[in-house]
Enzyme design. Structure first.
Site, PDB file in Angstrom:
ATOM      1  N   ARG A  24       0.087  -2.377  12.314  1.00 50.39           N
ATOM      2  CA  ARG A  24      -0.494  -3.380  11.609  1.00 50.39           C
ATOM      3  C   ARG A  24      -0.665  -2.764  10.225  1.00 50.39           C
ATOM      4  NH1 ARG A  24      -0.773  -7.671  14.611  1.00 50.39           N
ATOM      5  NH2 ARG A  24      -2.031  -9.051  12.989  1.00 50.39           N
ATOM      6  N   HIS A  39      13.212  -0.177  -7.177  1.00 51.66           N
ATOM      7  CA  HIS A  39      12.438  -1.006  -6.687  1.00 51.66           C
ATOM      8  C   HIS A  39      13.759  -1.742  -5.859  1.00 51.66           C
ATOM      9  CE1 HIS A  39      10.059  -4.527  -5.616  1.00 51.66           C
ATOM     10  NE2 HIS A  39      10.774  -5.415  -6.280  1.00 51.66           N
ATOM     11  N   ASP A  52      10.691 -11.575  -2.656  1.00 52.42           N
ATOM     12  CA  ASP A  52      10.170 -10.305  -3.021  1.00 52.42           C
ATOM     13  C   ASP A  52       8.866 -10.034  -2.398  1.00 52.42           C
ATOM     14  OD1 ASP A  52       9.458  -7.726  -4.155  1.00 52.42           O
ATOM     15  OD2 ASP A  52      10.171  -7.846  -5.892  1.00 52.42           O
ATOM     16  N   GLU A  84       0.573  -1.168  -0.104  1.00 53.75           N
ATOM     17  CA  GLU A  84       0.010   0.068   0.138  1.00 53.75           C
ATOM     18  C   GLU A  84       0.787   1.206  -0.014  1.00 53.75           C
ATOM     19  OE1 GLU A  84      -0.245   2.155   2.854  1.00 53.75           O
ATOM     20  OE2 GLU A  84      -0.184   0.811   4.683  1.00 53.75           O
ATOM     21  N   CYS A 103       7.691  -1.305  -1.804  1.00 55.67           N
ATOM     22  CA  CYS A 103       8.949  -1.999  -1.572  1.00 55.67           C
ATOM     23  C   CYS A 103       9.740  -1.935  -0.721  1.00 55.67           C
ATOM     24  CB  CYS A 103       9.332  -2.075  -3.006  1.00 55.67           C
ATOM     25  SG  CYS A 103      10.088  -0.591  -3.786  1.00 55.67           S
TER      26      CYS A 103
END
Length: 266
Positions: free
Chosen positions: A65, A107, A122, A40, A70
Site C-alpha cells: 500500500r 516522464h 496520467d 512519492e 511516474c
C-alpha cells in the site's frame, strides 16, 4: 495480471470492476487511483530498489500500500487497464523546467483507447489533471485542477499545458516499458534529479490535496485554503500512516549525492 491481482488492485483504489472498458470507467479508475495511491519518492531515500516489472510493482503499490513516481504509478496503472480490456500505449515525455524540457524518458504517460476515442491518462505527475484528457482535442479542457490544453509542436510532439503553462512534452511514438529504465535510474541516482534532492509524498483528496515534503505538511482545501505546519521528528512516521496509509520502519532522509569531480551536494 490475473483476476485475483486485478481484484486486489481495484480494492486498493476503491473502484468496482467496470462493466466495460469505456471512458466513464477510465475516469473513475483515474480519479480513484489519484485519491488512494500517493505520488512519492520515498524509495530513493530508503535505499529501496525500484524494479519496473509487474510483480514488484504490485507488491509495492497493492501489497505494501505504497505509492511511487511516474514510472511506477503509470506503469502499474497501464497493467491494470490492460487487464480490464483497455488498449494502452506507454509514451515518453520530457518535463518542462526553467531551462526547457528535461532528459529523454523523463516522464511516462499513457494513451488509452476507448470506444469513444483516445485519452491521455496520467496518475504519476503530482499536481496534474484529476481526470483523463481527451487526446484528440486541441481545445481547452476544464478539470478540477485547472484548464488543460494539448498543443502540437513543429516537430510532431505534443505539449500538455495547464493554465497556459507547459507541463511536459509528449512523444507520440509508443514505447516499451523497459525503455524507461534509463530515466528511472537517472532520477534515482543523479544529483541533478529533484528526486534525489528532496522528499515528497502527495495525494489527492476529496477536498483538495495533502503533501508531506520533508517534514513540512501541507493540506490544501477545495477553496484553495492552505494549512502548513512542521512535523516534529517523532511524528513523521505517524504522519505517513495517517495521511497516506504508508507504514514505514524508519524515516526516509535525503542523503548527500556525490558529483564526480566535485564535492558533495545536498
Amino acid at each position: 495480471m490475473d483476476t485475483t491481482a486485478v481484484d486486489a488492485y481495484l480494492d486498493r483504489i476503491g473502484v468496482a470492476r467496470p462493466a466495460a472498458p469505456d471512458a466513464d470507467a477510465l475516469r473513475a479508475l483515474h480519479l480513484g487511483h489519484l485519491r488512494t495511491v500517493p505520488f512519492e519518492n520515498l524509495s530513493v531515500h530508503l535505499g529501496e530498489e525500484i524494479v519496473l516489472a509487474e510483480q514488484p510493482l504490485l507488491d509495492k503499490i497493492v501489497g505494501a500500500r505504497r505509492g511511487g513516481f511516474c514510472y511506477e504509478l503509470n506503469g502499474a496503472f497501464a497493467m491494470l487497464l490492460r487487464a480490464l480490456g483497455y488498449d494502452v500505449e506507454l509514451l515518453a515525455a520530457r518535463v518542462f523546467g526553467p531551462d526547457g524540457p528535461g532528459i529523454p524518458y523523463d516522464h511516462l504517460a499513457l494513451r488509452v483507447q476507448t470506444p469513444s476515442g483516445p485519452w491521455l491518462a496520467d496518475v504519476g505527475f503530482g499536481r496534474n489533471s484529476h481526470l483523463p484528457l481527451r487526446w484528440d482535442s486541441r481545445a481547452e479542457q476544464s478539470d478540477p485542477a485547472g484548464v488543460f490544453r494539448i498543443e502540437e509542436t513543429a516537430e510532431g510532439d505534443l505539449d500538455v499545458l495547464r493554465d497556459g503553462r507547459p507541463q511536459y512534452r509528449l512523444e507520440q511514438r509508443p514505447r516499451a516499458y523497459a525503455e524507461f529504465e534509463v530515466g528511472c535510474w537517472w532520477h534515482q541516482t543523479s544529483p541533478k534529479s529533484h528526486f534525489t534532492q528532496s522528499l515528497v509524498c502527495s495525494r489527492l483528496t476529496e477536498t483538495g490535496r495533502v503533501t508531506l515534503s520533508g517534514r513540512t505538511l501541507v493540506i490544501t482545501g477545495a477553496d484553495g485554503a492552505r494549512e502548513e505546519r512542521q512535523v516534529e521528528e517523532g511524528e513523521v512516521l505517524a504522519a505517513y500512516r495517517e495521511h497516506f496509509g504508508i507504514v514505514l520502519g524508519r524515516e526516509p532522509v535525503v542523503a548527500k549525492v556525490r558529483v564526480p569531480g566535485a564535492g558533495t551536494q545536498p
